[in-house]
Write an enzyme that holds these catalytic residues in place. Structure first.
Site, PDB file in Angstrom:
ATOM      1  N   ASP A   1     -19.535  54.375 -63.613  1.00 10.95           N
ATOM      2  CA  ASP A   1     -18.338  54.252 -64.437  1.00 10.95           C
ATOM      3  C   ASP A   1     -17.194  53.624 -63.659  1.00 10.95           C
ATOM      4  O   ASP A   1     -17.348  53.210 -62.514  1.00 10.95           O
ATOM      5  CB  ASP A   1     -17.965  55.572 -65.123  1.00 10.95           C
ATOM      6  CG  ASP A   1     -17.845  56.722 -64.172  1.00 10.95           C
ATOM      7  OD1 ASP A   1     -17.073  56.596 -63.199  1.00 10.95           O
ATOM      8  OD2 ASP A   1     -18.528  57.733 -64.397  1.00 10.95           O
TER       9      ASP A   1
ATOM     10  N   LYS B   1     -15.222  54.938 -68.777  1.00 11.11           N
ATOM     11  CA  LYS B   1     -14.373  56.135 -68.898  1.00 11.11           C
ATOM     12  C   LYS B   1     -12.962  55.722 -68.548  1.00 11.11           C
ATOM     13  O   LYS B   1     -12.501  55.885 -67.433  1.00 11.11           O
ATOM     14  CB  LYS B   1     -14.847  57.246 -67.969  1.00 11.11           C
ATOM     15  CG  LYS B   1     -15.906  58.113 -68.594  1.00 11.11           C
ATOM     16  CD  LYS B   1     -15.999  59.456 -67.933  1.00 11.11           C
ATOM     17  CE  LYS B   1     -17.034  60.315 -68.646  1.00 11.11           C
ATOM     18  NZ  LYS B   1     -17.383  61.505 -67.908  1.00 11.11           N
TER      19      LYS B   1
ATOM     20  N   MET C   1      -5.474  63.085 -61.491  1.00 13.29           N
ATOM     21  CA  MET C   1      -5.297  62.768 -62.917  1.00 13.29           C
ATOM     22  C   MET C   1      -3.925  63.228 -63.423  1.00 13.29           C
ATOM     23  O   MET C   1      -3.812  63.696 -64.557  1.00 13.29           O
ATOM     24  CB  MET C   1      -6.406  63.425 -63.766  1.00 13.29           C
ATOM     25  CG  MET C   1      -7.791  62.906 -63.431  1.00 13.29           C
ATOM     26  SD  MET C   1      -9.082  63.686 -64.394  1.00 13.29           S
ATOM     27  CE  MET C   1      -9.330  65.184 -63.470  1.00 13.29           C
TER      28      MET C   1
END
Ligand code: SAH
Length: 302
Positions: A94, A116, A231
């Site tokens: 990914d 993603k 994140m």
């Protein structure tokens, strides 16, 4: 290398679980077949694990290797990860995986992108699991290549369980996690003697007011640990505010490091209460790691 008669050597191999004898009760080994066992499960933590990734001609049974690719630069892929890629029949990767690593796989290996993008296009996890299981069932050595380490917010555990419950041999090749490497690349240690005794890694995927966020921010504010947020670009202002409300001083040193290890790496350092704004003004976007705590300033002389 084992010495002695063929029987003694076979008994040694059998004793170590490397072969199984078709008839374990056999007294004269020359009369019986030797069965080569699938030994992947015996070697989960072996430092020399990649040696067993070599293609095995005629093998019926596939396996899945969850390979942590490091934070982006090819140099931070481990030797074990590179070895696994060289032996791959299929690579499922990914966006955050080090894409240069794909070149290590054989030219005829199947390459399966599973996108993603934060808040954007993605392949549902169930579908990724199904691809891994399906290809391995066909006998392929499947490398699931991810950014960082598969078990740090990488959903590697879910993929492991999906393979294990389907009876597919699965192993992990640990990767260099961005939670430690990206601060390090920016000159920020996550611990520093006499400054911080430890660190904690949390996800800022959802903000502190979101019921899905299960982090005990009050406990973190008082823990005296370096706080590493992954994140957390979009939620950093809210996280900083919550930590300050919970008692962490607003002037605690903090930093945001984006694109760690890549030519585009950028970073800002500011007191906690200003760091989100500083990062925004500098145009820092995902992927980025935020670090909160006195170690941010520990390597600044003076
Ligand atoms: N399994 C990964 C983390 C996956 S979550 C690991 O162990 O590193 C994705 C988050 O990792 C990003 O939002 C960002 O916070 C961080 N990240 C990954 N690579 C990064 C990089 N090169 N620079 C900065 N942050 C990175």
């Amino acid at each position: 290398m084992a010495t002695g008669s063929p029987d003694a050597r076979l008994r040694d191999l059998a004793g170590r679980g490397l072969v199984a004898l078709a008839d374990p009760g056999a007294t004269d080994l020359a009369d019986f077949d030797v069965v080569i066992r699938d030994t992947a499960h015996l070697h989960g933590g072996d430092a020399d694990a990649p040696g067993r990734c070599d293609a095995q001609p005629g093998r019926q049974r596939g396996e899945v290797l969850l390979v942590g690719g490091g934070p982006g630069p090819l140099g931070l892929l481990t030797l074990a990860g590179a070895e696994a890629l060289r032996a791959a029949d299929v690579v499922v990767y990914d966006r955050l995986a080090p894409l240069g690593a794909l070149d290590l796989a054989p030219a005829d290996a199947e390459r399966v992108p599973v996108g993603k993008i934060p808040r954007g296009e993605f392949t549902p996890q169930e579908q990724i699991n199904a691809i891994l299981v399906d290809r391995a069932r066909q006998g392929a050595t499947v490398v699931r290549l991810k950014g960082g380490d598969s078990f740090v917010f990488g959903r590697g555990g879910e993929e492991w369980l999906a393979c294990a419950s389907a009876g597919i041999p699965v192993r992990v090749v640990p990767g260099v996690t961005s939670a430690v490497a990206v601060p390090g690349l920016a000159g920020v240690p996550v611990t520093h003697r006499a400054v911080t005794p430890g660190f904690v890694v949390v996800s800022g995927h959802v903000g502190p007011d979101d019921p899905r966020n299960q982090v005990d921010w009050a406990a973190l504010a008082g823990a005296g640990l370096t706080i590493v947020v992954l994140m957390g670009v979009a939620t950093l202002a809210a996280i900083a505010e919550r930590l300050v409300v919970c008692g962490l001083p607003g002037d605690t040193p903090a930093a945001v490091v984006a694109d760690g290890g890549l030519p585009s790496q950028r970073q800002v350092t500011a007191p906690l209460e200003q760091v989100a704004q500083a990062a925004q003004q500098a145009g820092l976007g995902a992927p980025a790691v935020a670090i909160i705590g006195p170690t941010v300033a520990a390597l600044t002389p003076g």
